[in-house]
Design a protein around this motif. Structure first.
Motif, PDB file in Angstrom:
ATOM      1  N   TYR A  35     -81.717   4.861  11.987  1.00 54.35           N
ATOM      2  CA  TYR A  35     -81.458   6.376  11.670  1.00 54.35           C
ATOM      3  C   TYR A  35     -81.366   7.147  13.053  1.00 54.35           C
ATOM      4  O   TYR A  35     -81.575   6.882  14.024  1.00 54.35           O
TER       5      TYR A  35
ATOM      6  N   VAL B 196     -81.106  11.343  14.496  1.00 53.58           N
ATOM      7  CA  VAL B 196     -81.537  12.677  14.323  1.00 53.58           C
ATOM      8  C   VAL B 196     -80.295  13.188  15.490  1.00 53.58           C
ATOM      9  O   VAL B 196     -80.402  13.031  16.709  1.00 53.58           O
TER      10      VAL B 196
ATOM     11  N   LEU C 181     -79.789  14.675  10.008  1.00 54.74           N
ATOM     12  CA  LEU C 181     -80.276  13.278  10.116  1.00 54.74           C
ATOM     13  C   LEU C 181     -79.494  12.080   9.141  1.00 54.74           C
ATOM     14  O   LEU C 181     -79.202  12.608   8.029  1.00 54.74           O
TER      15      LEU C 181
ATOM     16  N   PRO D 227     -87.279  18.585  13.732  1.00 55.04           N
ATOM     17  CA  PRO D 227     -87.767  17.441  13.278  1.00 55.04           C
ATOM     18  C   PRO D 227     -88.662  16.934  14.443  1.00 55.04           C
ATOM     19  O   PRO D 227     -88.643  17.053  15.660  1.00 55.04           O
TER      20      PRO D 227
ATOM     21  N   ASN E  22     -91.171  13.257  15.478  1.00 57.56           N
ATOM     22  CA  ASN E  22     -90.744  11.582  15.565  1.00 57.56           C
ATOM     23  C   ASN E  22     -90.594  10.953  13.967  1.00 57.56           C
ATOM     24  O   ASN E  22     -91.189  11.639  13.222  1.00 57.56           O
ATOM     25  N   LEU E  23     -89.565  10.009  14.207  1.00 60.01           N
ATOM     26  CA  LEU E  23     -89.570   9.343  13.042  1.00 60.01           C
ATOM     27  C   LEU E  23     -90.001   7.934  12.990  1.00 60.01           C
ATOM     28  O   LEU E  23     -90.094   7.235  14.312  1.00 60.01           O
TER      29      LEU E  23
ATOM     30  N   LEU F 109     -90.341  10.847   8.387  1.00 60.08           N
ATOM     31  CA  LEU F 109     -89.875  11.951   9.447  1.00 60.08           C
ATOM     32  C   LEU F 109     -90.838  13.078   9.444  1.00 60.08           C
ATOM     33  O   LEU F 109     -90.986  13.520   8.427  1.00 60.08           O
TER      34      LEU F 109
END
Length: 393
Positions: free
Chosen positions: A247, A249, A263, A304, A306-307, A317
């Protein structure tokens, strides 16, 4: 006795009770009494700890306690840390205990196991951040150098090997953080992540064109294009990778407490990409990239955070809206092919840690409180565990 030793002692008590019951030693009544004594009922998780910590950080100009980072190793064992303190649980949050109180204000904690840990932390109210290490679960910490570090993020794979990142550079250690070597990344890198010593990703700014996501399979010796996202004013990005999941961002502009971003998700190590979120804002302008996106806004319709990647196909997310005082989680259970933005709770900032596709933790800051929550339904609902008042009254 430190926290790790206490956990070991508790495990021995539980094991002894189990052996007693299995072998038939003692009466049924005595076995039941021993079990009840060894395993208290799951309550709020407080048991005086909250009040004790707050009392030590109230009045006389003391800075109120606030959570800054959390990390759970599994459904049972986890830690939460902030300005001068760290607490932990070994039973999934039924009970917490104090692990550390002292000079270190934690910005990020990273434990690859329950004994070895590292943190980016400042001394007291200082601005300079240092890399510190623990070998007893967090009870005591040692600064690894007298010099401040430029790292914005650390990630250790085991007790020896780890990575340190800032927006422009990536570093690697194989001696538990005592020494570091810089990994070669493309020119104009503005965010990178290595899922192993050989496999890495870099977000690169192409002046006048936009973002390029590059991939290496040989530890940075060579890099190859994986994703293009056109944008007039690129700044930086963040990469998250685990297994086949990747992923990215990509950040747009910011203004009026708003941030624009996109994203992107890949379920095949960058072979193909799906634009999941393209959030435009009045204050931040357009989102980077082009083409259709599943959603025009992310969790909490905000910035956003943290993921977290879990298993082979699950991602979470966290997003937060300071103006709207909302914190929420978005998730995918199929590598980004489908995405769900979940209901929000009160707050203006948050950080998450998930250990399965259902169980996770959230530390949320509000204008009056800093709180710790648990979810057992993948972020759809949250149960409050701790709240610190962030105003001294």
């Amino acid at each position: 006795m430190n926290w790790t030793q206490k956990m070991y002692k508790t495990t021995l008590v539980l094991l002894s009770v189990g052996l007693l019951a299995f072998s038939g030693w003692g009466t049924a009544a005595s076995t039941a009494q021993a079990a009840n004594a060894a395993v208290p009922a799951c309550g709020s998780g407080d048991h005086g700890l909250l009040k004790g910590l707050q009392d030590k950080h109230s009045g006389d100009g003391s800075t109120p306690l606030s959570f800054s980072d959390i990390q759970f190793l599994n459904a049972d064992i986890g830690r939460a840390a902030g300005n001068g303190f760290m607490i932990g649980t070994s039973d999934g949050g039924c009970h917490f205990q104090e692990i550390y109180q002292g000079q270190w204000s934690f910005a990020q904690i990273d434990f690859p196991d329950n004994v070895h840990g590292w943190a980016l932390a400042s001394a007291g109210d200082g601005q300079a951040q240092y890399l510190i290490r623990t070998t007893d679960g967090g009870s005591t910490w040692k600064r690894l150098s007298n010099k401040a570090v430029s790292f914005e993020r650390i990630d250790f794979m085991d007790s020896k090997n780890g990575f340190g990142y800032n927006r422009a550079s990536t570093y690697y250690t194989k001696d538990a953080g005592l020494s570091w070597s810089q990994i070669s990344t493309p020119a104009n890198t503005r965010g990178a992540y290595f899922s192993s010593r050989n496999t890495g990703w870099a977000v690169v700014i192409a002046p006048g064109t936009g973002y390029r996501v590059m991939k290496t399979a040989d530890g940075g010796a060579t890099w190859h294009l994986s994703l293009k996202a056109n944008f007039t004013d690129p700044e930086f990005g963040q990469v998250y990778a685990k297994g086949n999941q990747v992923y990215v961002v990509l950040y747009g502009g910011s203004g009026m407490s708003q941030t624009s971003y996109s994203l992107y998700a890949s379920a095949n190590m960058g072979g193909s990409w799906n634009r999941v979120i393209a959030e435009e804002t009045a204050g931040g302008g357009p989102a980077p990239g082009s083409g259709p996106a599943q959603f025009k806004s992310g969790p909490a319709s905000g910035k956003p955070g943290n993921l977290e990647l879990v298993g082979s196909n699950t991602a979470f997310l966290v997003g937060f809206s300071p103006a709207g005082e909302k914190v929420a989680v978005g998730r995918s259970y199929n590598g980004g092919k489908q995405w769900t933005n979940l209901p929000a709770i009160v707050g203006y900032e948050g950080v998450i840690s998930f250990t399965s596709n259902k169980e996770g933790w959230l530390a949320a800051k509000g204008y009056e409180n800093s709180s710790l929550y648990i979810t057992e339904d993948g972020g759809a609902t949250w149960q409050l565990k701790f709240t610190f008042k962030v105003t001294n009254q």
